[in-house]
Design an enzyme around this catalytic site. Sequence first.
Site, PDB file in Angstrom:
ATOM      1  N   LYS A 187       0.842  -1.202   0.000  1.00 41.48           N
ATOM      2  CA  LYS A 187       0.000   0.000   0.000  1.00 41.48           C
ATOM      3  C   LYS A 187       0.876   1.250   0.000  1.00 41.48           C
ATOM      4  O   LYS A 187       0.677   2.162  -0.773  1.00 41.48           O
ATOM      5  CB  LYS A 187      -0.909  -0.044   1.233  1.00 41.48           C
ATOM      6  CG  LYS A 187      -1.895   1.082   1.335  1.00 41.48           C
ATOM      7  CD  LYS A 187      -2.845   0.840   2.491  1.00 41.48           C
ATOM      8  CE  LYS A 187      -3.692   2.073   2.757  1.00 41.48           C
ATOM      9  NZ  LYS A 187      -4.610   1.887   3.885  1.00 41.48           N
ATOM     10  N   GLU A 205      10.742  -4.479   4.562  1.00 41.86           N
ATOM     11  CA  GLU A 205      10.885  -5.888   4.156  1.00 41.86           C
ATOM     12  C   GLU A 205      10.522  -6.064   2.682  1.00 41.86           C
ATOM     13  O   GLU A 205      11.235  -6.728   1.913  1.00 41.86           O
ATOM     14  CB  GLU A 205       9.965  -6.800   4.992  1.00 41.86           C
ATOM     15  CG  GLU A 205      10.309  -6.874   6.452  1.00 41.86           C
ATOM     16  CD  GLU A 205       9.529  -5.878   7.298  1.00 41.86           C
ATOM     17  OE1 GLU A 205       9.277  -4.744   6.817  1.00 41.86           O
ATOM     18  OE2 GLU A 205       9.176  -6.210   8.433  1.00 41.86           O
ATOM     19  N   GLY A 223      -4.952  -2.161   5.204  1.00 39.51           N
ATOM     20  CA  GLY A 223      -4.090  -3.262   4.765  1.00 39.51           C
ATOM     21  C   GLY A 223      -4.710  -4.634   5.009  1.00 39.51           C
ATOM     22  O   GLY A 223      -4.783  -5.476   4.110  1.00 39.51           O
ATOM     23  N   ARG A 224      -5.188  -4.864   6.237  1.00 41.70           N
ATOM     24  CA  ARG A 224      -5.708  -6.205   6.560  1.00 41.70           C
ATOM     25  C   ARG A 224      -7.102  -6.449   5.999  1.00 41.70           C
ATOM     26  O   ARG A 224      -7.669  -7.531   6.199  1.00 41.70           O
ATOM     27  CB  ARG A 224      -5.675  -6.424   8.076  1.00 41.70           C
ATOM     28  CG  ARG A 224      -6.372  -5.357   8.888  1.00 41.70           C
ATOM     29  CD  ARG A 224      -6.012  -5.492  10.368  1.00 41.70           C
ATOM     30  NE  ARG A 224      -6.505  -4.382  11.170  1.00 41.70           N
ATOM     31  CZ  ARG A 224      -5.875  -3.224  11.314  1.00 41.70           C
ATOM     32  NH1 ARG A 224      -4.734  -2.989  10.694  1.00 41.70           N
ATOM     33  NH2 ARG A 224      -6.389  -2.259  12.076  1.00 41.70           N
ATOM     34  N   GLU A 244      -4.742  -7.189  15.218  1.00 41.84           N
ATOM     35  CA  GLU A 244      -4.296  -5.858  14.810  1.00 41.84           C
ATOM     36  C   GLU A 244      -5.459  -4.866  14.862  1.00 41.84           C
ATOM     37  O   GLU A 244      -5.269  -3.686  15.126  1.00 41.84           O
ATOM     38  CB  GLU A 244      -3.683  -5.898  13.401  1.00 41.84           C
ATOM     39  CG  GLU A 244      -2.721  -4.758  13.145  1.00 41.84           C
ATOM     40  CD  GLU A 244      -1.857  -4.962  11.918  1.00 41.84           C
ATOM     41  OE1 GLU A 244      -0.628  -4.928  12.053  1.00 41.84           O
ATOM     42  OE2 GLU A 244      -2.397  -5.133  10.820  1.00 41.84           O
ATOM     43  N   HIS A 271      -4.163 -33.810  17.273  1.00 36.38           N
ATOM     44  CA  HIS A 271      -3.026 -34.633  17.700  1.00 36.38           C
ATOM     45  C   HIS A 271      -1.924 -33.762  18.305  1.00 36.38           C
ATOM     46  O   HIS A 271      -0.783 -34.207  18.432  1.00 36.38           O
ATOM     47  CB  HIS A 271      -2.495 -35.431  16.510  1.00 36.38           C
ATOM     48  CG  HIS A 271      -3.543 -36.340  15.943  1.00 36.38           C
ATOM     49  ND1 HIS A 271      -3.652 -37.656  16.307  1.00 36.38           N
ATOM     50  CD2 HIS A 271      -4.577 -36.083  15.101  1.00 36.38           C
ATOM     51  CE1 HIS A 271      -4.692 -38.183  15.677  1.00 36.38           C
ATOM     52  NE2 HIS A 271      -5.274 -37.247  14.941  1.00 36.38           N
ATOM     53  N   LYS A 300       9.166  -0.746  14.269  1.00 37.69           N
ATOM     54  CA  LYS A 300       9.734  -0.417  12.944  1.00 37.69           C
ATOM     55  C   LYS A 300      10.758   0.703  13.085  1.00 37.69           C
ATOM     56  O   LYS A 300      11.829   0.669  12.495  1.00 37.69           O
ATOM     57  CB  LYS A 300       8.619   0.088  12.013  1.00 37.69           C
ATOM     58  CG  LYS A 300       7.708  -0.964  11.473  1.00 37.69           C
ATOM     59  CD  LYS A 300       6.831  -0.318  10.411  1.00 37.69           C
ATOM     60  CE  LYS A 300       5.634  -1.154  10.074  1.00 37.69           C
ATOM     61  NZ  LYS A 300       4.662  -0.445   9.248  1.00 37.69           N
TER      62      LYS A 300
HETATM   63  C1  G6Q Z   1      -2.543  -4.017   8.027  1.00 38.49           C
HETATM   64  C2  G6Q Z   1      -1.322  -3.366   8.423  1.00 38.49           C
HETATM   65  C3  G6Q Z   1      -0.056  -4.023   7.959  1.00 38.49           C
HETATM   66  C4  G6Q Z   1       0.330  -3.693   6.520  1.00 38.49           C
HETATM   67  C5  G6Q Z   1       1.783  -4.109   6.295  1.00 38.49           C
HETATM   68  C6  G6Q Z   1       2.235  -3.867   4.880  1.00 38.49           C
HETATM   69  O1  G6Q Z   1      -3.635  -3.592   8.242  1.00 38.49           O
HETATM   70  O2  G6Q Z   1      -1.391  -2.045   8.089  1.00 38.49           O
HETATM   71  O3  G6Q Z   1      -0.083  -5.418   8.125  1.00 38.49           O
HETATM   72  O4  G6Q Z   1      -0.527  -4.332   5.629  1.00 38.49           O
HETATM   73  O5  G6Q Z   1       2.614  -3.416   7.185  1.00 38.49           O
HETATM   74  O6  G6Q Z   1       2.111  -2.532   4.534  1.00 38.49           O
HETATM   75  P1  G6Q Z   1       2.264  -2.069   3.051  1.00 38.49           P
HETATM   76  O7  G6Q Z   1       1.152  -2.670   2.263  1.00 38.49           O
HETATM   77  O8  G6Q Z   1       2.212  -0.574   3.071  1.00 38.49           O
HETATM   78  O9  G6Q Z   1       3.596  -2.590   2.561  1.00 38.49           O
END
Ligand code: G6Q
Length: 547
Positions: A204, A210, A265-266, A351, A382, A510
């Site tokens: 996003k 990463e 994001g989620r 989250e 199990h 972060k």
């Molecule tokens: C989700 C969070 C988080 C996000 C990641 C990746 O709701 O905001 O999990 O999706 O940190 O972020 P980017 O899509 O910006 O790389």
Amino acid sequence: MPTNLDAWRTLTRHAEGLREVDVRDLLAEDPERFIHFSLSMGPVFLDYSKHPVTRETMGHLFQLAREAGVVERMGAMFSGERINTTEGRSVLHVALRDFSGRSVYVDGEDVMPDVRAVYERMRDFCHRVRSGEWTGHTGQRVTDVINIGIGGSDLGPRMVTRALEHLDPEGPRAHFVANVDPLDLESTLRRLDPERTLFIVSSKSFTTQETMTNARAARQWLVGHLGDDSAVARHFVAVSTNTERVREFGIDPENMFRFWDWVGGRFSLWSAIGLSIALAVGPDRFEELLCGAHLMDEHFRTAPLEKNLPVIMGLLGIWQLNFRGAETQAILPYSQALEWLPAYLQQAEMESNGKGVTLEGEVAGCHTGPVVWGAAGTNGQHAFFQLLHQGTRQVPCDFIGFALSSGIGPEQHTMLLANFFAQTEALLQGRSREEAKRELLEQGSDEAEAERLAPHKVQPGNRPSSTILLRELSPYCLGALIALYEHKIFIQGSVWKINSFDQWGVELGKKLAKRVLPDLEGDRTEGAHDPSTLGLIEVWRSMCEGL
Ligand code: G6Q
């Protein structure tokens, strides 16, 4: 504060009276209990008759939802109000799957034409890749797609692709690289042919450390093998809200699929972040997924609270966490294809609702989001089910199963379902000391041995579970299931009066990683860390020097 609501106080008193309630008695006393405490909507059936609730309990819980203003908050979400107040954003993942033709406005502008335009571009791109019309730099057809992304830009597409890929064994193989641990990317690339590999950089923000590090390493691998920088144009596409950063990375915005800041994001698998899903199983199935979610959205938006699946699930969770003291929630899909669902829901729930202050910035005053965990059945049986059956805690469990088989073995599926039903029954019924002893005697133990072993075989029973039974693991049913949980999370956040749509808690780690990095790369910044962390960095240095 939710604890100040009248219904909260009533529920506290009511819970006291039900402390010793035994659901086995409730089931015996009320022959209608299963009918009363279950509900179906489209392809989804929910049974919650094994929870320690009475009709009175549910009445108080619905009253709590009303007093907390959940109906108004639902209206605010669907109408595009900026309910994510700490980030000043609307929350409109529901718009991404809205095929009703309705307009949805953000700041007076209808976002739906834009949503449809991106969706059509995704469809077109998927057709081109899947038909072989879109080729790599050397003219080869794409056989493998790698989504590089993390968190919300990874777990949703990964979970859905893994759930549905068996429906299209001929489609491109989808891989997911999230971890900045170099092994994640390297082990994925090891078996792949660069001429036939397409990368989707999903981010996003397009600034996530990463993802950008992995994307750069992937580009190096590709260019290294194909010997030409211009190969990037045929092998890299981006999904992002940040056109500038995408261009800076070297991906032509022509090869970028947009989404918007009102998609969290989620909650983004329904947007272009779902491109890997659509490539792997086809855009028609991706659309079915969206339609299933839309069905649940409409149910959530229009059904009365008492007949509303996400509302009921959300309130049961509040009852268990806040009034019965159950701090964790197990997610148990009886489906190997859904093995990523617990991890996906862990992020979605923890989250979203792992917050300690209300929207007004006050202390929440009660526990919020439970610890969510789980694994696919029957494997979990199990492993950790021992604690569910005989441990000292009550762990509410969501058992999720499908009436029809997704595989070729009907016999195995029937066995899977037998376990699925049996586990909820065992949690409820348990085994008394007398029963355990009788079984031991029947199996040939003598009196003394049976007496000695019986306490170890006692299962207290009266342990709560919900059962969610769906028709089949189709894109449509899966879409409805995911949306059910999304809205459950919304209901809980609304009752707790927290912002389910920000995630400030992940910021500090972060920021500190950025401060630690120069230390590891050589620039000692003595004093910039606490003594424990400094000590650890020193130990790391000495270990590296020893090599
Ligand atoms: C989700 C969070 C988080 C996000 C990641 C990746 O709701 O905001 O999990 O999706 O940190 O972020 P980017 O899509 O910006 O790389």
